[in-house]
Design a protein around this motif. Structure first.
Motif, short mmCIF file in Angstrom:
data_model
loop_
_atom_site.label_atom_id
_atom_site.label_comp_id
_atom_site.label_asym_id
_atom_site.label_seq_id
_atom_site.Cartn_x
_atom_site.Cartn_y
_atom_site.Cartn_z
N GLU A 113 -44.94 61.47 8.21
CA GLU A 113 -46.21 61.93 8.98
C GLU A 113 -46.82 62.91 8.12
O GLU A 113 -48.18 62.73 7.72
CB GLU A 113 -45.96 62.64 10.16
CG GLU A 113 -45.18 61.75 11.21
CD GLU A 113 -46.40 60.84 12.10
OE1 GLU A 113 -47.57 61.10 11.57
OE2 GLU A 113 -46.22 60.11 12.94
N GLU A 114 -46.32 63.88 7.27
CA GLU A 114 -46.79 64.66 6.37
C GLU A 114 -47.51 63.97 5.17
O GLU A 114 -48.31 64.30 4.61
CB GLU A 114 -45.67 65.78 5.87
CG GLU A 114 -45.44 66.82 7.13
CD GLU A 114 -44.47 67.68 6.62
OE1 GLU A 114 -43.76 67.44 5.50
OE2 GLU A 114 -44.08 68.59 7.45
N ILE A 115 -46.64 63.09 4.58
CA ILE A 115 -47.08 62.06 3.67
C ILE A 115 -48.31 61.38 4.02
O ILE A 115 -49.49 61.27 3.30
CB ILE A 115 -45.85 61.05 2.84
CG1 ILE A 115 -44.75 61.85 2.50
CG2 ILE A 115 -46.51 60.04 2.12
CD1 ILE A 115 -43.48 61.01 2.14
N SER A 116 -48.38 60.75 5.07
CA SER A 116 -49.64 60.03 5.69
C SER A 116 -50.73 60.87 5.68
O SER A 116 -51.74 60.61 5.34
CB SER A 116 -49.13 59.33 6.73
OG SER A 116 -50.33 58.83 7.29
N ALA A 117 -50.47 62.12 6.18
CA ALA A 117 -51.72 63.27 6.08
C ALA A 117 -52.30 63.37 4.76
O ALA A 117 -53.62 63.47 4.54
CB ALA A 117 -51.22 64.39 6.90
N ASP A 118 -51.42 63.61 3.93
CA ASP A 118 -51.81 63.67 2.52
C ASP A 118 -52.63 62.91 2.12
O ASP A 118 -53.65 62.91 1.19
CB ASP A 118 -50.84 64.14 1.58
CG ASP A 118 -50.01 65.70 1.99
OD1 ASP A 118 -50.62 66.36 2.48
OD2 ASP A 118 -48.86 66.06 1.41
N LEU A 119 -52.14 61.60 2.20
CA LEU A 119 -52.91 60.25 1.70
C LEU A 119 -54.12 60.23 2.65
O LEU A 119 -55.09 59.69 1.84
CB LEU A 119 -51.85 59.07 1.76
CG LEU A 119 -50.54 59.04 0.95
CD1 LEU A 119 -49.92 57.85 1.51
CD2 LEU A 119 -51.10 58.73 -0.73
N GLU A 120 -54.18 60.45 3.73
CA GLU A 120 -55.63 60.16 4.27
C GLU A 120 -56.73 61.05 4.14
O GLU A 120 -57.72 60.99 4.30
CB GLU A 120 -55.11 60.08 5.81
CG GLU A 120 -54.57 59.00 6.34
CD GLU A 120 -54.54 58.41 7.60
OE1 GLU A 120 -55.06 59.22 8.54
OE2 GLU A 120 -54.53 57.26 7.74
N LYS A 121 -56.19 62.14 3.57
CA LYS A 121 -57.09 63.32 2.94
C LYS A 121 -57.53 62.86 1.29
O LYS A 121 -58.40 63.69 0.82
CB LYS A 121 -56.47 64.59 2.75
CG LYS A 121 -56.08 65.32 4.43
CD LYS A 121 -55.53 66.56 4.24
CE LYS A 121 -55.31 67.20 5.67
NZ LYS A 121 -54.14 68.27 5.53
N SER A 122 -56.86 61.85 1.04
CA SER A 122 -56.97 61.35 -0.45
C SER A 122 -57.83 59.91 -0.64
O SER A 122 -57.41 59.31 -1.35
CB SER A 122 -55.51 61.58 -0.96
OG SER A 122 -55.30 62.78 -1.02
N ALA A 123 -58.49 59.55 0.31
CA ALA A 123 -59.27 58.46 0.44
C ALA A 123 -58.53 57.34 0.55
O ALA A 123 -58.78 56.11 0.20
CB ALA A 123 -60.13 58.28 -1.14
N PHE A 124 -57.48 57.31 1.40
CA PHE A 124 -56.41 56.12 2.00
C PHE A 124 -56.51 56.22 3.21
O PHE A 124 -56.45 57.04 3.72
CB PHE A 124 -54.82 56.23 1.05
CG PHE A 124 -54.98 56.07 -0.26
CD1 PHE A 124 -55.08 54.97 -0.95
CD2 PHE A 124 -54.66 57.17 -1.10
CE1 PHE A 124 -54.84 55.06 -2.31
CE2 PHE A 124 -54.70 57.29 -2.49
CZ PHE A 124 -54.97 56.09 -3.03
#
Length: 332
Positions: A168-179
């Motif tokens: 969940e934390e990895i996903s949150a970081d990616l979704e703040k990064s244009a993914f």
């Protein structure tokens, strides 16, 4: 979290670059001239929104990175390179105690379905990532990513199944990064569907672009039909084309990047760079293996695997075999 991108090529470099640009700690791990270019001049990332030079820390070997307890290892190499790198990183000490294999999460940001099994032999915490990310490694230190408004879609889940706080934390970081980074409990169902789509990689590498109405498209469809028959016989689930399209929607379109001529997919790029290897053993070869285990004939995929390997071994130019010649080989 700090992200250690093991294999900063087209996919790894784009993921690392986007994470770094959005404020996350990143280390890019690369080899040879690519590492030297990253070390000396940063990552040059070209996108539909502009070109950026990102001063991301780079390393050329595991010993050059002092691992921390908050690190996430992201494996983004071709499958044929996975085992050696997993071995090299697994025993690395982590500050505070333990080794990488014992304490750190490892994400397989790769095509094919073998990487997670290879990783789980060595690492306790393994996560799968289904990568839909159109990107090209142009030259040492320079990468182009043509997806917009999202750079790519990265389904994430624990291997063999499940989710959890880390993903969940990895996903949150990616979704703040244009993914777009959906968390799913059945990530391998998505990766097997991507495997079916990737069966055309070798065909594109051998014969060039697969165009609507062409003989190449017909051959691609035959390769996928073999793959579906094999997965069905093996009882392996995979997402439907409709489900994939529904998730993708209008969130990602391919747009030309200024000054960049996009060539082909990952296998085409392997031949263009004369790397001497190609991923067909773990894409088409996966279908061949399952076909032999479950009594399903796979002549198209067998031929694609064999010819793609010959192209890589002989360092032949991508797209240099007429489709008619490949069809003759399939028939024989």
């Amino acid at each position: 979290m700090r992200y250690i991108i093991i294999g900063a090529g087209a996919v790894g470099g784009t993921i690392g670059g986007r994470l770094f640009a959005s404020g996350h700690d990143v280390v890019l791990v690369a080899r040879g001239g690519h590492y030297e270019a990253l070390r000396d001049g940063g990552l040059r990332l070209a996108t539909p929104g502009g070109a950026f030079t990102l001063p991301i820390p780079a390393a050329d070997r595991p010993e050059a990175v002092e691992l921390r307890p908050d690190d996430v290892l992201v494996l983004a190499v071709k499958t044929q390179d996975s085992s050696a790198l997993l071995d090299a990183w697994a025993g690395r000490p982590v500050t505070g105690g333990g080794t990488a294999a014992e304490t750190l999460p490892l994400v397989c940001a790769q095509n094919a379905v073998e990487n997670e099994r290879l990783a789980l032999r060595r690492f306790r915490r393994v996560y799968g990532m289904c990568v839909w990310l159109p990107a090209t490694h142009l030259e040492p230190g320079r990468i182009a990513a043509s997806g917009t408004p999202m750079t790519g879609i990265l389904h994430l889940g624990r291997y063999p199944s499940g989710t959890g706080r880390t993903v969940e934390e990895i996903s949150a970081d990616l979704e703040k990064s244009a993914f777009l980074a959906p968390v799913v409990a059945d990530v391998m169902r998505w990766k097997y569907a991507k495997l079916l789509a990737n069966l055309g990689n070798a065909l594109e590498a051998i014969c060039g672009p697969i165009q609507e109405g062409s003989e190449a498209l017909g051959l691609h469809r035959r390769a996928m039909a073999e793959g579906e028959a094999v997965l069905d016989a093996a009882g392996i689930a995979y997402t439907s084309q409709e489900e994939q399209t529904r998730v993708r929607g209008d969130l990602i379109r391919l747009v030309p990047v200024d000054g960049v001529e996009r060539g082909g997919g990952s296998s085409w790029q392997s031949l263009a760079r004369s790397t001497g290897s190609i991923e067909s053993d773990h894409l088409n070869g996966e279908i061949v293996l399952l076909g032999r285990l479950h009594g399903v004939a796979t002549p198209v995929n067998e031929t694609l695997q064999r010819v793609a390997n010959a192209f890589a071994r002989e360092r032949r130019a991508p797209g240099s075999m007429p489709v008619s010649d490949l069809l003759d080989l399939v028939g024989s």
